[in-house]
Design a protein around this motif. Sequence first.
Motif, PDB file in Angstrom:
ATOM      1  N   HIS A  91      40.178  32.831  31.899  1.00 24.35           N
ATOM      2  CA  HIS A  91      39.167  32.479  32.896  1.00 24.35           C
ATOM      3  C   HIS A  91      38.540  33.664  33.619  1.00 24.35           C
ATOM      4  O   HIS A  91      37.423  33.545  34.128  1.00 24.35           O
ATOM      5  N   SER A  92      39.245  34.781  33.741  1.00 22.13           N
ATOM      6  CA  SER A  92      38.724  35.838  34.611  1.00 22.13           C
ATOM      7  C   SER A  92      37.675  36.681  33.878  1.00 22.13           C
ATOM      8  O   SER A  92      37.299  36.384  32.746  1.00 22.13           O
ATOM      9  N   ASP A  93      37.216  37.773  34.580  1.00 18.09           N
ATOM     10  CA  ASP A  93      36.175  38.650  34.037  1.00 18.09           C
ATOM     11  C   ASP A  93      36.561  39.236  32.685  1.00 18.09           C
ATOM     12  O   ASP A  93      35.698  39.483  31.841  1.00 18.09           O
TER      13      ASP A  93
ATOM     14  N   PRO B  74      36.684  37.464  40.803  1.00 20.97           N
ATOM     15  CA  PRO B  74      36.733  38.085  39.470  1.00 20.97           C
ATOM     16  C   PRO B  74      37.766  37.414  38.563  1.00 20.97           C
ATOM     17  O   PRO B  74      37.798  37.699  37.370  1.00 20.97           O
ATOM     18  N   TRP B  75      38.587  36.516  39.127  1.00 24.11           N
ATOM     19  CA  TRP B  75      39.686  35.960  38.323  1.00 24.11           C
ATOM     20  C   TRP B  75      39.456  34.494  37.980  1.00 24.11           C
ATOM     21  O   TRP B  75      40.327  33.825  37.477  1.00 24.11           O
ATOM     22  N   HIS B  76      38.292  33.976  38.359  1.00 19.43           N
ATOM     23  CA  HIS B  76      37.984  32.578  38.030  1.00 19.43           C
ATOM     24  C   HIS B  76      36.655  32.537  37.303  1.00 19.43           C
ATOM     25  O   HIS B  76      35.782  33.364  37.560  1.00 19.43           O
ATOM     26  N   SER B  77      36.534  31.544  36.393  1.00 24.90           N
ATOM     27  CA  SER B  77      35.319  31.488  35.595  1.00 24.90           C
ATOM     28  C   SER B  77      34.139  30.950  36.406  1.00 24.90           C
ATOM     29  O   SER B  77      33.000  31.163  36.068  1.00 24.90           O
ATOM     30  N   LEU B 106      55.328  36.667  43.642  1.00 20.49           N
ATOM     31  CA  LEU B 106      56.457  36.158  42.866  1.00 20.49           C
ATOM     32  C   LEU B 106      56.717  37.044  41.654  1.00 20.49           C
ATOM     33  O   LEU B 106      57.846  37.215  41.228  1.00 20.49           O
ATOM     34  N   ASN B 107      55.657  37.611  41.095  1.00 21.56           N
ATOM     35  CA  ASN B 107      55.821  38.418  39.881  1.00 21.56           C
ATOM     36  C   ASN B 107      56.194  39.865  40.182  1.00 21.56           C
ATOM     37  O   ASN B 107      56.147  40.720  39.312  1.00 21.56           O
ATOM     38  N   VAL B 136      51.698  27.721  40.413  1.00 24.77           N
ATOM     39  CA  VAL B 136      51.981  29.118  40.085  1.00 24.77           C
ATOM     40  C   VAL B 136      51.081  29.557  38.930  1.00 24.77           C
ATOM     41  O   VAL B 136      50.583  30.681  38.896  1.00 24.77           O
ATOM     42  N   ARG B 137      50.845  28.645  37.957  1.00 28.78           N
ATOM     43  CA  ARG B 137      50.014  29.002  36.806  1.00 28.78           C
ATOM     44  C   ARG B 137      48.571  29.308  37.248  1.00 28.78           C
ATOM     45  O   ARG B 137      47.880  30.074  36.595  1.00 28.78           O
ATOM     46  N   ASN B 138      48.165  28.651  38.333  1.00 31.19           N
ATOM     47  CA  ASN B 138      46.823  28.912  38.852  1.00 31.19           C
ATOM     48  C   ASN B 138      46.872  29.839  40.064  1.00 31.19           C
ATOM     49  O   ASN B 138      46.125  29.670  41.038  1.00 31.19           O
ATOM     50  N   PHE B 139      47.772  30.796  40.050  1.00 30.86           N
ATOM     51  CA  PHE B 139      47.868  31.858  41.069  1.00 30.86           C
ATOM     52  C   PHE B 139      48.350  31.347  42.416  1.00 30.86           C
ATOM     53  O   PHE B 139      48.145  31.992  43.429  1.00 30.86           O
ATOM     54  N   GLN B 160      39.983  44.224  45.599  1.00 35.76           N
ATOM     55  CA  GLN B 160      40.541  43.414  44.506  1.00 35.76           C
ATOM     56  C   GLN B 160      42.036  43.667  44.360  1.00 35.76           C
ATOM     57  O   GLN B 160      42.795  42.759  44.025  1.00 35.76           O
ATOM     58  N   TRP B 165      47.846  37.438  44.446  1.00 34.01           N
ATOM     59  CA  TRP B 165      48.108  36.008  44.181  1.00 34.01           C
ATOM     60  C   TRP B 165      49.592  35.771  44.007  1.00 34.01           C
ATOM     61  O   TRP B 165      50.358  36.699  43.920  1.00 34.01           O
ATOM     62  N   GLN B 166      49.948  34.515  43.968  1.00 37.11           N
ATOM     63  CA  GLN B 166      51.361  34.104  43.874  1.00 37.11           C
ATOM     64  C   GLN B 166      52.188  34.755  44.975  1.00 37.11           C
ATOM     65  O   GLN B 166      53.286  35.272  44.751  1.00 37.11           O
TER      66      GLN B 166
END
Lengths: 724, 173
Positions: A91-93, B74-77, B106-107, B136-139, B160, B165-166
């Motif tokens: 999904h990202s850039d 920048p991390w989503h369509s 978390l990571n 978690v899969r979606n940040f 950025q 996330w997470q």
Amino acid sequence: MRRYPLRLVFSAVAALTFFAAAMVVIGLVAWRHDNLSHQVVEDITWHSYKLDRDVVLLRNHLLFGEHGPEQLAGFRLEFDLLFSRLNLFRHSDIHDLVEDAPAARRQLSIIISLMQDLDAEVSALASLDSEAEAVLDQHLAALSTETERLIMAVNGHLAEINTAERVRLQRLYLLLLVMILGMSLAGGVMLAVLFKEARDNEASRKALETLSGELEISARRAQSASQAKSDFLATVSHEIRTPLNGVIGMSELLRDLELSEPASRYSHTIHDSARQLMGMIDDILDFSKIEAGRMELDVQPVALDALIEDALELFRPRALDKRLRLLGHVDETLPARLQGDPGRLRQVLLNLLANAIKFTDRGMVRLSVAPVDEGWVQFDVVDTGQGVEASLLPQLFEPFRQGDASVARRYGGTGLGLAISKRLVVAMGGEIGVDSRRGKGSRFWFRLPLVPCDEPRRQPLTVARARAHPKQLAEADLLVVEDNLVNQEVAIAMLERLGCSATLASCGKEALALCSQRRFDLILMDVQMPDLDGREVTRRLRSFSDWRSEVPVVAMTAGGASHDESDCMAAGMNDYLTKPLLMGTLLMVLKRHLLGESETSTTPRGSTSLINADTLDALDEGLGGERRDALVDLFGRQARERLPEIQSAYRRGEEEPLAQLAHQLRGEAAGVGAMALAEAARALERCALDGCIEDARGVIDALPELLERTLAAIARSERRASQT
Amino acid sequence: MRVPAFLCQVGVLLGLLVAGGIGQAHSQPLPAPEGPVLLKVSGNIQNTNVDAQLLLDRAMLDDLESRALVTDTPWHSQASRFEGPLLRSVLESAGVTADSIRVHALNGFVADIPVSDAYRYDVILAMKQDGEAMSVRNFGPLFVLYPFDDHPELLNESVQFRSVWQVDAIEVP
């Protein structure tokens, strides 16, 4: 607008174009740098690596961790984190970048399908036993292989991108280089053109400088030639004046002798010719002075009324001779006094009037003065003469030009009068012009910027010092200081004729020496003398404390320059005579200073006494008692005869005969000192000339009684004279 | 006698300051979390609820002042609507006085964020994306989200990097 050389324009345009293009290329380079998005490139590397590493970590966790229910939750969380990493790729850039790289895209789809299989396994997992662990490990091992390949694919793609980008940038930089080279070239051409231009300018500047230097030299040469010419003219004129003064003086003396008829006529002709010649020389001298730029204006308060009146008065006899009406009119709205140069103004007026009268055979000449625009005064001299051809008008004010050659033959003159007038008017800041039609008369006009003034009029310099010397002229002891032999002779002869005894000094030093030996009643002093000039001699005389500080000193000048008079007065002289000496003026000056008389013309109008005793006394002196009585008798008879003629001319309204009769009466009356009668005749003459004959009625009615009273007064004075 | 008077004044002032600090510290006594802990704030903080830490569950985070912001990242369509408590209100509830905080994911990812960012921009700890809790899969569960669309200048590498996330913990040094 200035025209620039074509080469300069081209090179400038080229340089600007190259510059603009270079700017575009630089912008492109910058944009490419920006657009390259290193972030994304770095991100994809980083995330590919992290994806691979997370897979490895998850596998380690699975192989080396403990296996309980809590561990399963931990494993799921780690799997979710791994999945979220995969979501970034989807999904990202960085997804776009992956899409551009076929190898990476293929790899990613493999990884996604493997992850989905694994997800299904993990979801179905009840516990982490060794069987499940083996299955998961198998999956993870496969996944690990693929993620490692993804790293390689991404790296390979990035290497390609970098190479392509470098090639593109290199191309842009090359283009930029070409642009800069082109710009430099065009700039160089521009510089070369500018340099050449500057060199050309410098050369033409130098050429101009040389030229102007040459011009200056030739101008100076011309100027000095002109100066030399003017000096020559002035000198020659002066040299001519001296003998001419002698001719005029001597012919004046000759005229008074009782000569036989032809001799008398010759002497008159000599006298008139000499005076005309003098007039021309004066003109030339004047003109050369003006041309040499030596004219100075003497600005002072001017009474226009009196100036106009004097000018007209001067021409009245001439107008009368030609039977012309001479009129004058000064606009009432003009201020009483204006700031101007009276001498120059008078000179212009006299020139125009003389011309008008010269070229008019019948009709009238009229001088009028009126204000025009703010601060400007217009003078018009209108005549009913022959006029001027239109084609000749433009050259009328040029020097040495007359209307046409026939004019010069017929009327004579230098042709300088109008040229002088024009220069004088221009020097006074004004303008001059003429309107004329052949056969219809002319109008000469000039206008001057004259500002009104309130200050009192400057005291006239010719006013004699009030000093009583009640002496007869015959008893007077005079000193004549004169270096020129001719002038000496003229002065001495005239003084002898007047009955004075005169001593001669031929230079200033001699005069001073004579004055230290004996006393004189009056000194006639030449102004220009070789050793000491007349002014200096006077100054030295005035420095003594005896009679010499007071003795009347009368200057005799060559005339011409207007400031001579004031110079003489400033030096302490009392009066001023312009050569050539004339009996009349000389007598007047002598009387003024020796007998304390003032001129008749300065007698205020209106309060004129009936007779002038001095005139009668002078007649007595000059003629002797009997001849004086005969003269008075003759005057009485003539006047009584003339009165009826005057009255009939008046009744018939004939202006010209009336003016002429009045003029004659005036002259006769003045001759015997009948001042009131002369004044009345003068008023009558004015009325007749001005065309206002009706105004003369009162004067005409009063004339018979005035004549009788005058004759009675003269008879009384005769008796008194014979008794003494 | 002057010196003791002066000391008295200083003492009173110090007392007031301490009292004020205590008063502030106790102005919002926080209860322990009841649900699963989403965020753990530790370190140099004034308000704690469990073991010198501030533990926050979903309900407690929901109670804080929140914002919803629609932005692309920048991390989503595509652009989404994100909701969650303002970062500054989280920091205020913990009583953070430091200039900078350290955010843990978390990571294992760690990023330092200047506290001033939370005040200059409406930075949120996004909990929901388009109305749904973020997995978690979606940040999820928490995402330090800057308002990129409202402030385009934020689209740079350092911001950025701070967009963690997470998120599971904030450490105040």
